[in-house]
Every structure is written in C-alpha cells, then in structure tokens.
Write an enzyme that holds these catalytic residues in place. Sequence first.
Site, mmCIF file in Angstrom:
data_model
loop_
_atom_site.group_PDB
_atom_site.id
_atom_site.type_symbol
_atom_site.label_atom_id
_atom_site.label_comp_id
_atom_site.label_asym_id
_atom_site.label_seq_id
_atom_site.Cartn_x
_atom_site.Cartn_y
_atom_site.Cartn_z
ATOM 1 N N LYS A 1 0.821 -1.213 0.000
ATOM 2 C CA LYS A 1 0.000 0.000 0.000
ATOM 3 C C LYS A 1 0.860 1.270 0.000
ATOM 4 C CE LYS A 1 -4.223 -2.110 1.339
ATOM 5 N NZ LYS A 1 -3.720 -3.483 1.539
HETATM 6 C C1 LIG Z 1 -4.272 -4.589 0.939
HETATM 7 C C2 LIG Z 1 -3.478 -5.860 0.828
HETATM 8 C C3 LIG Z 1 -3.815 -6.889 -0.074
HETATM 9 C C4 LIG Z 1 -5.035 -6.817 -0.958
HETATM 10 O O1 LIG Z 1 -4.948 -5.838 -1.944
HETATM 11 P P1 LIG Z 1 -6.265 -5.327 -2.705
HETATM 12 O O2 LIG Z 1 -5.805 -4.162 -3.474
HETATM 13 O O3 LIG Z 1 -7.244 -4.965 -1.613
HETATM 14 O O4 LIG Z 1 -6.751 -6.452 -3.541
HETATM 15 C C5 LIG Z 1 -2.993 -8.000 -0.153
HETATM 16 N N1 LIG Z 1 -1.914 -8.131 0.644
HETATM 17 C C6 LIG Z 1 -1.566 -7.172 1.527
HETATM 18 C C7 LIG Z 1 -0.370 -7.401 2.389
HETATM 19 C C8 LIG Z 1 -2.317 -6.014 1.655
HETATM 20 O O5 LIG Z 1 -1.961 -5.069 2.553
#
Ligand SMILES: *Cc1c(COP(=O)(O)O)cnc(C)c1O
Length: 469
Positions: free
Chosen positions: A113
Amino acid sequence: MKYLSTRGDATPRAFCDILLEGLAPDGGLYLPQAYPKVDAATLARWRGLSYADLAEQILALYIDDIPRADLRMLLQRTYTEQVFGTPQITPLKPLEPGLYLQALSNGPTLAFKDMAMQLLGQLFEYQLGRTGRQLNILGATSGDTGSAAEYAMRGKQGVRVFMLSPHGRMSPFQQAQMFSLQDPNIFNIAVEGVFDDCQDIVKAVSNDLAFKQRHHIGTVNSINWARLLAQVVYYFRGYFLATRGEGEVVDFTVPSGNFGNICAGHVARMMGLPIGKLVVATNENDVLDEFFRTGHYRVRSSRETFETSSPSMDISKASNFERFVFDLVGRDARRTAELFGPALARDGGFRVSPQEFARIAEFGFTSGKSVHADRLATIRDTWQRHGTMIDTHTADGLKVAREHRRPGVPMLVLETALPAKFADTIREAVGIEPPRPAALDGIEALPRRFQVMPVDAEQVKRYIVAHTG
Ligand SMILES: *Cc1c(COP(=O)(O)O)cnc(C)c1O
C-alpha cells in the site's frame, strides 16, 4: 483526459477534480473515459527508465491538470531509494526459472500500500497547497491501510489524519508502527470496540454532511483513482525486468482483497502492456475466486467472513470490483448500475450473463484460492528450497501462481508484504523469527501517542473539532 463514473454520471472531470474523492456522486467509481494505448515502440523507449521516470511517462497520460514539471518533481520525491530501500524500487526476486516475486513491500510500512499511498501524500499536499484548502482524513483500520496512510501523510501541509483502530486488537507490531508516530498532524484513536465499530463511526461522521463539509472530512480508501493509477506503474516495471524485448508476454498473480491491486494490472493490460494472464489469488474469503469460476458475485455476511492468517485479504466484498465489471459489460453504465445498485441490495449479489462470463477470458482473468495449510506449506517450501522467506499474503499468491504456470511465460507473483509483519504464522511455518528491517528494530519500546475512546461517533466528532481549530 477526463473521468466518468461507472454508473453513468458523465460530467467530465479532470484528474484533480477526483483526486481527493472516493465514490462518484451517483455511487459509482471513477474511470478514465478511455484507456490511453501504448505501442511497442513506446514500450521499448520506456524499458530503460528509472522507476520515477517511468511513473512520469505513465501518469502524464492520465493527468493533464498538473504541469509536467510539477508532476515530475512529485514523482522524483516519492520513488526514492531512501523511501523504498533500493534504487530499483520494486526489484524482482527470481525463485526458479520463469518464476519471480516482485517486491512491492520495501516502503515504510512493509506492505504494497505504500507504493500508492506515498504518492498520494505528495499529491494531496500539492493540490491542497495550490487551492488553499485543508483536508482532515478520517479512516478506520485493522492494520495495513491506516499505517500506510499515516506514514504517507505525516508532516504534510494542509492534511491531518484521524485514524480509528480497535483498541488492543491490532498486532503489537502494528500498534507500535502507528502509535509511535509523533507528528502533530497524525491522530490515532483507539476505539473500545471491534473494527466494524470503527467503520460504523466513520460512516456516521461521513453521513453528517454538514459536519463533513464544515470540517473538510475526506478519506483515502482503496477506491481512490489516484491510488489505483500509481499501482499501474509497477506492472510495467515488472514486465521490463522479466523480459528482454517487447514481443514477450508475462503473467501476474496478485494476492487480492478489495481488487485494487489487480485492477491496476487490468488497466496496464488495457493500455497494451503484454500481460497474458491476471491471476486473482484469494484466501478463505473467496468472493472473487467464486466469481471468476462461476460468474456469480456473492457478497458475504460478516458471519461468513473469516479471520485468517492473511488478514489484509479478509474481505466480504471487493470495493474496486465494479471497475472491472464496467469494462466486462462493455462499459454499459446502466447495466453496471443495475448490478451494483438494486441487484446487490436485493439479492446480496448478482450473476453475469453467460455471454458476459465468456468474455472474462478476453481480459486475461483467472483465479485460485489458498487456505491456512497452503500458506504454511508454501512459506515452508519457499524457505527450505529457495532460502526466501515470504509473508502470508504472498504465500497465497505463490500457491495459486504455481497452479497457473504456462511453459515459456514468466510468472510474476506480487509480494504484498514482508514476513516481519506476520511473525506468528512465520514461526508456525518454519519455527524461526522473520527478519525485521533494521529501521524498525525496537519500535515496540518507543513512546506512544494515541487516544482511547468509547464507541461514540459524537465524541469522535468533538475530538476532531478540538484538534482542527
Ligand atoms: C491490501 C493488501 C492486499 C489486498 O490488496 P487489494 O488491493 O485490496 O486487492 C494483499 N496483501 C496485503 C499485504 C495487503 O496489505
């Protein structure tokens, strides 16, 4: 470049009109009116660029209301070795011939993120500065999103973050990560309840439109278009790192929850990046796997939503999914509005038509599922055979990727977090403690700054008022 809503509001909006927005006014999600196309000659020119330069080329196709020199400066500030630990920003880690992890989790909070949120911090500060506005971000988190938002917005002019989290329910590491921030524009509120209570408070405050306007309340959730756009860049980057020329094709597997990450892959593919398959990997919360196998999108109740060892994928519905369905139904906004509006409210889901279902293959999508035992086995196997330690979400991806390998086509698994964040499961899998980046050693011992509060939206409002002047 103008943006439209998946539910039909066609008011042409420029990038900065939607930068600080979540949902469109009609409840839809924003998408560009058309995807800019990138040809082989352009790809060849982009191949050798640095991450920030590549990001500039791609984002400039979508952003025409920020002067190019400013956009360039914001990107050069964001994608640095200092923030992401390597000059490559998202390096590939080869596991075996044709199978790679693409590291997206070397940012400040050790999860992918950061890739988008760090840019959002720069864009928000820039846009608020030039319009003389303020923004008070209100959010609820059970971990990843909240910390990524705080690390992106800390110290940024014009922005404050009020982040609600369930008191005592985040991992000790996550609490330390968030609560140790001493920046005066970051406010951690530990709510004496569960995550849903936090979310309910955010909804209650946001539904008070007068309050929301008067106090400039906004969000940074995963449906924000700028976040998605920032994520498009690393698909190009991964492609260049795994291939030698533009004739080649690669596949991606993406550990998925809200469908934000893989939706960026879909956008890259629509732009003409030679992606063959986009493999959606889910955990026990298999809303998306069910859809891609059957064409039935069935939102789960909270009773049917499991707490798993890959918690960032524990979703009951996938908030970015509407973007893909809009493209799948031929950009028919009325159809999209029917599916995600009345059909979802009435039946808790929908089924696409057989013709629509048949088109999924044209978009390269396929899927698979992984459960706790798979996660443990994959973490153990990757450690024993490759000497590489992976986190639980990446393990879900790798397990599913192995089921979708194609001879001669490189498979890139997006590494979405570092194992240090999920030490319990790593210990369970391999019996040792995951390594932690040196910068985070001892964060549990740092002084903490947070406010405990009961489940009471009015009290949260008063707190916001008291701290925004
Ligand atoms: C947010 C997240 C996901 C999922 O990503 P999306 O964009 O919601 O599909 C997968 N792995 C981790 C570690 C995350 O923080």
